[in-house]
Scaffold this active site. Structure first.
Site, PDB file in Angstrom:
ATOM      1  N   LYS A 121       0.849  -1.196   0.000  1.00 16.63           N
ATOM      2  CA  LYS A 121       0.000   0.000   0.000  1.00 16.63           C
ATOM      3  C   LYS A 121       0.883   1.243   0.000  1.00 16.63           C
ATOM      4  O   LYS A 121       1.756   1.401   0.869  1.00 16.63           O
ATOM      5  CB  LYS A 121      -0.886   0.020   1.241  1.00 16.63           C
TER       6      LYS A 121
HETATM    7  O1  G3P Z   1      -9.631  -0.099   3.660  1.00 14.72           O
HETATM    8  C1  G3P Z   1      -9.455   1.133   4.260  1.00 14.72           C
HETATM    9  C2  G3P Z   1     -10.102   1.130   5.582  1.00 14.72           C
HETATM   10  O2  G3P Z   1      -9.380   0.343   6.476  1.00 14.72           O
HETATM   11  C3  G3P Z   1     -10.377   2.468   6.146  1.00 14.72           C
HETATM   12  O3  G3P Z   1     -11.599   2.356   6.740  1.00 14.72           O
HETATM   13  O4  G3P Z   1     -13.372   2.875   8.282  1.00 14.72           O
HETATM   14  O5  G3P Z   1     -11.045   3.713   8.742  1.00 14.72           O
HETATM   15  O6  G3P Z   1     -12.395   4.692   6.907  1.00 14.72           O
HETATM   16  P1  G3P Z   1     -12.122   3.476   7.726  1.00 14.72           P
END
Ligand code: G3P
Length: 219
Positions: free
Chosen positions: A83
């Site tokens: 990533k």
């Molecule tokens: O895949 C990206 C994810 O882990 C971020 O999710 O819920 O932190 O926006 P969030």
């Protein structure tokens, strides 16, 4: 549609893997910190049973450092996707890694133009964060529709990972659009299997089958 699991929790991944739900895994530094364990140890354990891509993130901001980290991290397991954040430095790193055959997942993507640049640089995957867009009053899913359309217009091979998924409707809408992959947190995956009418139906069938059994026993 491919399902990735968005977690660094090995037990959760194993639970979904046993049910055929795991085509890959995505982690990020926040998810790894939540486990309180070493990243290399976590991804090595995951790779012992998940054969699809496992995303792990660099934390440097300079392209050369990102490339060095990516080279080192991709040596830990056979199926790493590194990533890389969506920045000018990140794009330089993606380009270099693509030339070396190292898979990349460009993360923190919030616009169609960012996704276009990532594909042009040679990203293997691109991760638009739809939940975080919804949080600030934008329509995250529109971004997925736009990116899928743009990649199709020009035949880019970069696969779209619908990321920052917050609820089952996100998965449903992503599937209707035809996104390649949704990376789904365990809590959302668990909700996807449930339906109140399924529970009611199971209870009724069990109750009725018991009645038949009781009648038979009474004869
Ligand atoms: O895949 C990206 C994810 O882990 C971020 O999710 O819920 O932190 O926006 P969030």
């Amino acid at each position: 549609m491919k399902f990735f699991i968005d977690t660094a929790n090995v037990e959760a991944i194993r639970r979904f893997h046993e049910r055929g739900m795991v085509d890959g895994v995505t982690t990020n530094p926040t998810l790894v910190a939540r486990e309180g364990r070493d990243l290399r140890q976590i991804v090595t354990e995951i790779a012992s049973f998940v054969k699809g891509p496992i995303s792990l993130e660099v934390v440097s901001e300079d392209a050369d450092k990102m490339v060095n980290d990516a080279q080192r991290m991709s040596g830990w397991i056979d199926n790493a996707a590194i990533k890389i954040p969506m920045t000018w430095e990140g794009l330089k790193a993606v380009r270099k890694l693509a030339e070396e055959g190292i898979k990349t997942n460009v993360t923190l993507v919030f616009s169609a133009n960012q996704a276009l640049l990532a594909a042009k640089a040679g990203a293997t995957f691109v991760s638009p964060f739809i939940g975080r867009l919804d949080d600030v009053g934008h329509t995250g899913m529109q971004l997925i529709a736009d990116v899928v359309q743009i990649y199709s217009n020009y035949g880019y091979d970069t696969e779209v990972i619908v990321a920052s998924v917050r609820h089952p409707i996100h998965v449903y809408e992503a599937a209707l659009i035809g996104a390649d992959i949704a990376t789904i947190p365990p809590t959302v995956m668990e909700k996807m299997v449930n339906h109140p009418l399924t529970d009611v139906g199971i209870k009724r069938f069990l109750d009725d089958s018991r009645k038949v059994q009781e009648t038979k026993d009474g004869q």
